[in-house]
Scaffold this active site. Structure first.
Site, PDB file in Angstrom:
ATOM      1  N   ASP A   1       9.510 -86.182  25.131  1.00  0.00           N
ATOM      2  CA  ASP A   1       9.522 -86.527  23.710  1.00  0.00           C
ATOM      3  C   ASP A   1      10.163 -87.888  23.459  1.00  0.00           C
ATOM      4  OD1 ASP A   1       8.443 -84.012  23.281  1.00  0.00           O
ATOM      5  OD2 ASP A   1      10.405 -83.077  23.013  1.00  0.00           O
TER       6      ASP A   1
ATOM      7  N   ASP B   1       1.703 -79.761  24.384  1.00  0.00           N
ATOM      8  CA  ASP B   1       2.893 -79.222  23.722  1.00  0.00           C
ATOM      9  C   ASP B   1       2.525 -78.075  22.791  1.00  0.00           C
ATOM     10  OD1 ASP B   1       5.429 -79.926  24.350  1.00  0.00           O
ATOM     11  OD2 ASP B   1       5.773 -81.236  22.631  1.00  0.00           O
TER      12      ASP B   1
END
Length: 222
Positions: free
Chosen positions: A88, A15
């Protein structure tokens, strides 16, 4: 938690790389992750221009991918939304589901052994005495008093705190943020800290014996 920890740590650096590093490597300084997620990126025009001419071609951003949750911003006069990726939710969810399974396994074994089935959080120094309000450690006091004395509650609180931090960073830095940058330390860090304080970290890492015992009880020996 070995599998969940490896997945979360890998996704943590993944990420960060695609949000913060790829703008340094692309020609126009664009984030590959933001462009892919929004199918072309956010609106290119100035916000004040878009406020006057919302139907201008440069004021229309891309459409989010189906794997994104678009959450409308509350109280933002410019409108728009915050994006939360499926990863997420799913990756921290693996840790949360493991914590819930561990808590319920301990509760079941406690009932079978003739106890009350109440899970006591050994990470708190006063857990054995049943007094949860006088812990010298504020973190332990929060875990013991507000989170049912197991792992699931504190990790869920950590997830909520991580999301709040990610949203605050978006508003402060005015750019997209990798949510796992905040979620991984808050969720995984909470569970590792509690496991270490309780002396259960090695058991959690290798696979709790209580879960194996419950599996053998319910489904028979493998």
């Amino acid at each position: 938690i070995k599998v969940g920890a490896v997945l979360l740590i890998v996704a943590f650096f993944y990420d960060i790389f695609f949000v913060f590093v790829t703008p340094l490597l692309t020609k126009h300084g664009e984030s590959i992750m933001v462009n892919v997620a929004t199918s072309g990126g956010p609106p290119k025009a100035d916000p004040s221009w878009c406020e006057k001419y919302p139907f201008s071609a440069d004021c229309k951003g891309g459409d989010p991918l189906p794997m994104l949750f678009a959450i409308p911003r509350v109280g933002d006069y410019q409108g728009g939304c915050s994006m939360l990726g499926l990863g997420d939710i799913v990756l921290p969810g693996l840790l949360l589901s493991f914590a819930s399974r561990y808590d319920e396994s301990k509760r079941l074994m406690g009932l079978i052994s003739g106890g009350s089935g109440r899970v006591v959080n050994n990470a708190c120094p006063d857990a054995s005495s049943g007094n949860r309000s006088k812990s010298a450690n504020p973190f332990c006091a929060l875990c013991c008093c507000c989170c049912r004395a197991g792992y699931f509650g504190p990790v869920m609180v950590g997830y909520a705190v991580g999301l709040l931090m990610a949203n605050a960073a978006v508003y402060i830095m005015e750019m997209g943020q990798p949510a796992l940058l905040y979620l991984v330390p808050c969720c995984l860090g909470t569970m590792v800290y509690m496991g270490y304080k309780a002396g259960e970290l090695n058991d959690l890492w290798e696979g709790p014996r209580v879960i194996r015992a419950v599996d053998a009880l319910m489904y028979g020996e493998p």
